[in-house]
Motif scaffolding. Sequence first.
Motif, PDB file in Angstrom:
ATOM      1  N   VAL A 143       0.834  -1.202   0.000  1.00  0.00           N
ATOM      2  CA  VAL A 143       0.000   0.000   0.000  1.00  0.00           C
ATOM      3  C   VAL A 143       0.867   1.250   0.000  1.00  0.00           C
ATOM      4  N   PHE A 144       1.930   1.229   0.781  1.00  0.00           N
ATOM      5  CA  PHE A 144       2.794   2.410   0.857  1.00  0.00           C
ATOM      6  C   PHE A 144       3.467   2.664  -0.492  1.00  0.00           C
ATOM      7  N   MET A 145       3.955   1.623  -1.146  1.00  0.00           N
ATOM      8  CA  MET A 145       4.597   1.802  -2.459  1.00  0.00           C
ATOM      9  C   MET A 145       3.610   2.368  -3.469  1.00  0.00           C
ATOM     10  N   CYS A 146       2.432   1.786  -3.522  1.00  0.00           N
ATOM     11  CA  CYS A 146       1.458   2.229  -4.525  1.00  0.00           C
ATOM     12  C   CYS A 146       0.976   3.646  -4.243  1.00  0.00           C
ATOM     13  N   CYS A 147       0.711   3.944  -2.971  1.00  0.00           N
ATOM     14  CA  CYS A 147       0.243   5.293  -2.636  1.00  0.00           C
ATOM     15  C   CYS A 147       1.352   6.327  -2.834  1.00  0.00           C
ATOM     16  N   SER A 148       2.604   5.945  -2.558  1.00  0.00           N
ATOM     17  CA  SER A 148       3.711   6.862  -2.806  1.00  0.00           C
ATOM     18  C   SER A 148       3.845   7.149  -4.297  1.00  0.00           C
ATOM     19  N   THR A 149       3.635   6.115  -5.105  1.00  0.00           N
ATOM     20  CA  THR A 149       3.707   6.305  -6.555  1.00  0.00           C
ATOM     21  C   THR A 149       2.654   7.297  -7.025  1.00  0.00           C
ATOM     22  N   THR A 150       1.432   7.128  -6.574  1.00  0.00           N
ATOM     23  CA  THR A 150       0.372   8.043  -7.010  1.00  0.00           C
ATOM     24  C   THR A 150       0.568   9.446  -6.427  1.00  0.00           C
ATOM     25  N   MET A 151       1.126   9.545  -5.222  1.00  0.00           N
ATOM     26  CA  MET A 151       1.358  10.869  -4.652  1.00  0.00           C
ATOM     27  C   MET A 151       2.433  11.615  -5.441  1.00  0.00           C
ATOM     28  N   LEU A 582       7.833  11.634 -16.102  1.00  0.00           N
ATOM     29  CA  LEU A 582       8.901  11.945 -17.048  1.00  0.00           C
ATOM     30  C   LEU A 582       8.704  13.323 -17.665  1.00  0.00           C
ATOM     31  N   ALA A 583       7.461  13.641 -18.006  1.00  0.00           N
ATOM     32  CA  ALA A 583       7.178  14.942 -18.605  1.00  0.00           C
ATOM     33  C   ALA A 583       7.555  16.074 -17.660  1.00  0.00           C
ATOM     34  N   CYS A 584       7.188  15.937 -16.387  1.00  0.00           N
ATOM     35  CA  CYS A 584       7.512  16.987 -15.415  1.00  0.00           C
ATOM     36  C   CYS A 584       9.016  17.098 -15.218  1.00  0.00           C
ATOM     37  N   ALA A 585       9.703  15.957 -15.116  1.00  0.00           N
ATOM     38  CA  ALA A 585      11.146  15.991 -14.905  1.00  0.00           C
ATOM     39  C   ALA A 585      11.866  16.643 -16.084  1.00  0.00           C
ATOM     40  N   LEU A 606      11.955  14.285  -7.421  1.00  0.00           N
ATOM     41  CA  LEU A 606      10.711  13.598  -7.044  1.00  0.00           C
ATOM     42  C   LEU A 606      10.056  12.969  -8.269  1.00  0.00           C
ATOM     43  N   SER A 607      10.099  13.677  -9.381  1.00  0.00           N
ATOM     44  CA  SER A 607       9.500  13.128 -10.601  1.00  0.00           C
ATOM     45  C   SER A 607      10.252  11.890 -11.069  1.00  0.00           C
ATOM     46  N   PHE A 608      11.578  11.933 -11.005  1.00  0.00           N
ATOM     47  CA  PHE A 608      12.349  10.764 -11.395  1.00  0.00           C
ATOM     48  C   PHE A 608      12.112   9.602 -10.435  1.00  0.00           C
ATOM     49  N   LEU A 609      11.966   9.889  -9.155  1.00  0.00           N
ATOM     50  CA  LEU A 609      11.649   8.832  -8.197  1.00  0.00           C
ATOM     51  C   LEU A 609      10.297   8.209  -8.509  1.00  0.00           C
ATOM     52  N   GLY A 610       9.310   9.058  -8.819  1.00  0.00           N
ATOM     53  CA  GLY A 610       8.004   8.524  -9.199  1.00  0.00           C
ATOM     54  C   GLY A 610       8.072   7.693 -10.465  1.00  0.00           C
ATOM     55  N   MET A 611       8.841   8.153 -11.438  1.00  0.00           N
ATOM     56  CA  MET A 611       8.996   7.392 -12.679  1.00  0.00           C
ATOM     57  C   MET A 611       9.663   6.049 -12.414  1.00  0.00           C
ATOM     58  N   THR A 612      10.686   6.039 -11.552  1.00  0.00           N
ATOM     59  CA  THR A 612      11.377   4.793 -11.220  1.00  0.00           C
ATOM     60  C   THR A 612      10.440   3.832 -10.497  1.00  0.00           C
ATOM     61  N   LEU A 613       9.631   4.366  -9.577  1.00  0.00           N
ATOM     62  CA  LEU A 613       8.672   3.520  -8.874  1.00  0.00           C
ATOM     63  C   LEU A 613       7.666   2.902  -9.843  1.00  0.00           C
ATOM     64  N   CYS A 614       7.180   3.691 -10.775  1.00  0.00           N
ATOM     65  CA  CYS A 614       6.217   3.167 -11.756  1.00  0.00           C
ATOM     66  C   CYS A 614       6.837   2.051 -12.578  1.00  0.00           C
ATOM     67  N   LEU A 615       8.048   2.277 -13.069  1.00  0.00           N
ATOM     68  CA  LEU A 615       8.703   1.256 -13.879  1.00  0.00           C
ATOM     69  C   LEU A 615       8.982   0.004 -13.055  1.00  0.00           C
ATOM     70  N   SER A 616       9.386   0.185 -11.806  1.00  0.00           N
ATOM     71  CA  SER A 616       9.648  -0.968 -10.946  1.00  0.00           C
ATOM     72  C   SER A 616       8.374  -1.747 -10.667  1.00  0.00           C
ATOM     73  N   LEU A 617       7.298  -1.033 -10.376  1.00  0.00           N
ATOM     74  CA  LEU A 617       6.038  -1.712 -10.087  1.00  0.00           C
ATOM     75  C   LEU A 617       5.517  -2.471 -11.304  1.00  0.00           C
ATOM     76  N   MET A 618       5.779  -1.954 -12.498  1.00  0.00           N
ATOM     77  CA  MET A 618       5.346  -2.661 -13.701  1.00  0.00           C
ATOM     78  C   MET A 618       5.968  -4.054 -13.767  1.00  0.00           C
ATOM     79  N   PHE A 619       7.260  -4.130 -13.519  1.00  0.00           N
ATOM     80  CA  PHE A 619       7.925  -5.425 -13.596  1.00  0.00           C
ATOM     81  C   PHE A 619       7.698  -6.257 -12.337  1.00  0.00           C
ATOM     82  N   ILE A 620       7.429  -5.589 -11.199  1.00  0.00           N
ATOM     83  CA  ILE A 620       7.089  -6.353  -9.996  1.00  0.00           C
ATOM     84  C   ILE A 620       5.736  -7.030 -10.170  1.00  0.00           C
ATOM     85  N   CYS A 621       4.776  -6.298 -10.727  1.00  0.00           N
ATOM     86  CA  CYS A 621       3.431  -6.871 -10.912  1.00  0.00           C
ATOM     87  C   CYS A 621       3.476  -8.075 -11.849  1.00  0.00           C
ATOM     88  N   SER A 622       4.037  -7.875 -13.014  1.00  0.00           N
ATOM     89  CA  SER A 622       4.071  -8.954 -14.010  1.00  0.00           C
ATOM     90  C   SER A 622       5.039  -8.543 -15.107  1.00  0.00           C
TER      91      SER A 622
END
Length: 1118
Positions: A143-151, A582-585, A606-622
């Motif tokens: 929950v923390f990872m996903c909510c941090s990503t959206t924040m 990515l656009a914001c960064a 912060l934008s790059f961290l969010g982008m990294t989290l999104c990419l990581s979650l994509m491969f973590i999910c499936s």
Amino acid sequence: MLNNLTDCEEGEGGPNSQADGNPKESSPFINSSMASDMEKSQQYDGKNMALFEDEMDTSPMVASLLSSLANYSNLPTGSKEHEEAENNEEGPRPSKKPIKAPQLGTLMGVYLPCIQNIFGVILFLRMTWMVGIGGVLGSFIIVFMCCSTTMLTAISMSAIATNGVVPAGGSYYMISRSLGPEFGGAVGICFYLGTTFAGAMYILGCIEILLIYIVPQAAIFKMEGLEGPEAEAALLNNMRVYGSLVLGLMALVVFVGVKYVNKLALLFLACVIFSILAVYAGVIKTAIDPPVFPVCILGNRTLLTKAYDVCAKTVELDNDTVPSQLWRTFCDSDALNATCDEYFSNNNVTEIQGIPGVTSGILAENLFGYYLEKGVILEKRGLASVADEEGPSPTSNRYVMSDITSFFTLLVGIYFPSVTGIMAGSNRSGDLRDAQKSIPIGTIAAISTTSIVYMSCVILFGACIEGVVLRDKFGEGVNGNLVIGTLAWPSPWVIVIGSFFSTCGAGLQSLTGAPRLLQAISRDGIIPFLRVFGHGKANGEPTWALLLTAGICEIGIIIASLDAVAPILSMFFLMCYMFVNLACALQTLLRTPNWRPRFKFYHWALSFLGMTLCLSLMFICSWHYAIIAMGIATCIYKYIEFCGAEKEWGDGIRGISLSAARFALMRLEEGPPHTKNWRPQILVLVSVDAEQNVEQPRILSLTNQLKAGKGLTIVGTNVVGTFLNNYADAQRADQSLRRLMETERVKGFSQVVISSNLRDGTSHLVQVGGLGGLKHNTILVSWPQNWKHPDSHLRLKDFVEVVRETTIASLALLVPKNIASYPSNGERFTEGHIDVWWIVHDGGMLMLLPFLLRQHKVWRKCKMRIFTVAQMDDNSIQMKKDLITFLYHLRIDAAVEVVEMHDSDVSAYTYEKTLVMEQRTQILKQMHLTKNEKEREIQSITDVSRGSIRRKNPTSLRVPQIGEEGASMAERPEEEIHLTLTKNSAPTGHMSHNPPGGGTASPDGEVQRTWTDKGGAKDQSQASAGKPEAGKDLFNMKPEWEHLNQFNLRRMHTALRLNEVILKKSKEAKLVLLNMPGPPKNRMGDENYMEFLEVLTEGLNRVLLVRGGGREVITIYS
């Protein structure tokens, strides 16, 4: 921009206040075609603006600009984007009703819509199961990872949304305008697919609630009595049938009218809020009075509720021990001595409370994960049991069993859709009173609220509910109740009914939003094959897009498993959020002048961290779903890049390109490229006709075949005139070049210069083409056709000057002759040869060019042959061996042939050819005749010369006399050239050439007399000096031959000998490449130089004259 502003109200502030740059409006700042200069001067009297009155068409007064901005209102949802100009109709503009200003604030416009979209089916159907499987700690991390990503994504989105007006379109609009049409289209399609599959997920959740918790008897495929895979298949088939029906019903509702969906939105939101409040109320009640939800445990295994009526093996009835239903389930008869299941006999039955309460301390037991394989029985931790030796029966219908194999990454993929929906506020930006204030506050507040709810639910579920109940996905151990419903107060039905309506509403919202998103992408025109979905009903409803959305949604319905659909839409949403970050960064790092967001609490890190989290979650999910989603986005990106409409939106990718180009150019300035990296960077010099069309378009076909889209290509031309008067012609010429380059698929740049004459324009192109270190190193110019014609004299001079300039500038030069006969890009040579005549070393250009040509499909099947010339003192056999070894080290496949050219005398044909050339040159220089007289004079000279060659009497030739001044001018070039003559200029050995119609020379070498540099004569062979033929030939010399320029004579002799050998060997070749001789240093010999080249290439169909740039361009080293 002013054309896109909404109209001011009529009559406000007088006529001056209505000036918005629109010519149809009555304004003092618009030059009316019917107003005279006197009227305009009177109009500006006393206004101190007469100095600027001529520019009012394009530059309105500041007062007009501010008036228009003050009356500007945000575009309503669903309208066209703000940069699209309104279609101006003919005639006076009809009066429009004043646009009502949007009134939605932060709460109703952003906060509550985001709350409604974020809370969804996962919270009610899978949250408790996730806590039971992953444990409180694991679930909290998820929950923390996903909510941090959206924040983090919301912070980036807030910065983009407050950087100007964001019309309807939400994330698609922001990404496309920040990253360009390619990224925008690709991510827009991904966001559309994610929204569509979200609709399928909500519908599947709705059907799951309906068939399992509300009316199980409504199932078409009965599941009673079925076990294992059969029961699972029946459930999935029921989901497919009912899901398709509900999808059709929802699509019909959306088709009939979106207004009904919008009216029901408040009801659906109320259901969500009341359901969550009921859960919190239930948690508080467990601390005071825990509800009674007994769970029956056999040993440590959870029993199905339908397997027993009383949680006991036997019951006391009238002082008699009677077997219970549970006994009959595990034993073969009702008798107390019946044969029973071994595990049933060895273990006791225990009844535990499913919801012990928040003060029970169950949190410690649920702290860590409990991942299960598919088909494994749910067991309670801490209870002792005697295990079966053979294990439980796989067909047992007695225990609660896991339906899927669970692991951490699966939980991430299933949970992430419950945090999506953060774009709801930005999608409604057109309805907001102050979008730049409401979007950041409302979105971040909504994410904060939902994150707190999710995190607290993880802890509270783990603290209140027994672990076996949490892991019971469908509530089979608690009498078929919804697990989260067992915790709710006052009744489980609050959650069941509330979650049912909320999932229905979320499904309707998805089916409403997805078609409009597809319609916005289609109307942008960036994806050609989607343009049909931009059309709809008369009121703008996207009918065709709705049909496609329903079809794609049906795919998710056919999958039928909520747990399988959730990771799919997670991929698409994560990709969308990744590109928002990515656009914001990029905008922040590039510091573009237009990047001035009002929201200041952002940072590129912060934008790059969010982008990294999104990419990581994509491969973590499936990881396989992630690769598929990225593959879809890549295909769409490349499709838009090659086939899509070109849009200039001032995007960040253009800024990246500029920064990368500047960096690369600065690196190129560090020094010239290494020989291994050398490739022809071509400046193509073309000429245009009076209509500014390219005269020889086939030269661009050759350019494409040489370049194959690699390296630098500049296509340049010259427009004669002045910049002020001929700028429009230059623009037309530039457009003509661009069209032709697009047709011939030449990737490069066009450049048009305006100069007072052709010579200066060409020189300017050669000098200033390119930028910094990215400059051309090769000039491609076609052979001047009809150069002998007096009208082409300037073109001839320009061509020779280009040759001189390339020599001085150390540029390579390519001159294709007979360019019209060269193949187009659509032609194919199935066989043939590319012949290279390597006469002098030019740095390797002659070796490299055929290799580059053979990379293209036109020349791919042609074989390469290399010819070189051996003289009398050369060892031809050793030359061939050395050349084969050299080509082997160069990794070039080519046949090698050494042509021996022995010393020979100068034939009579050579004398006559040189005589005609010099006579024509002198006459054109000395006689000031009219154009027609020059043509007649040249024709007479040609006829007389041809007749003298055919006649055997050498004294019958009549040559026009040349004055003493002309003779002295003919002698001076010879003297100057003779001083700079080197041994390479000496005539090489050739075989004798028989002149047309007969001549005095023969292949046997009878004529041994030749001319030296000083005009004397000597014997070439002592062995034949005494022959009568040689003595006879001395007396056959014509008197006019003695005055010929000996330098010209030797060059003509060389050209004729080489031409004869080349014709013999390469007559049928598809292309002949040979060294181009250098230009004369004295400009008096330009015509002679052209004549030498003409003789050298006479009779050859396709010839490419090559002149190196003075550096090595090919190497044997790796």
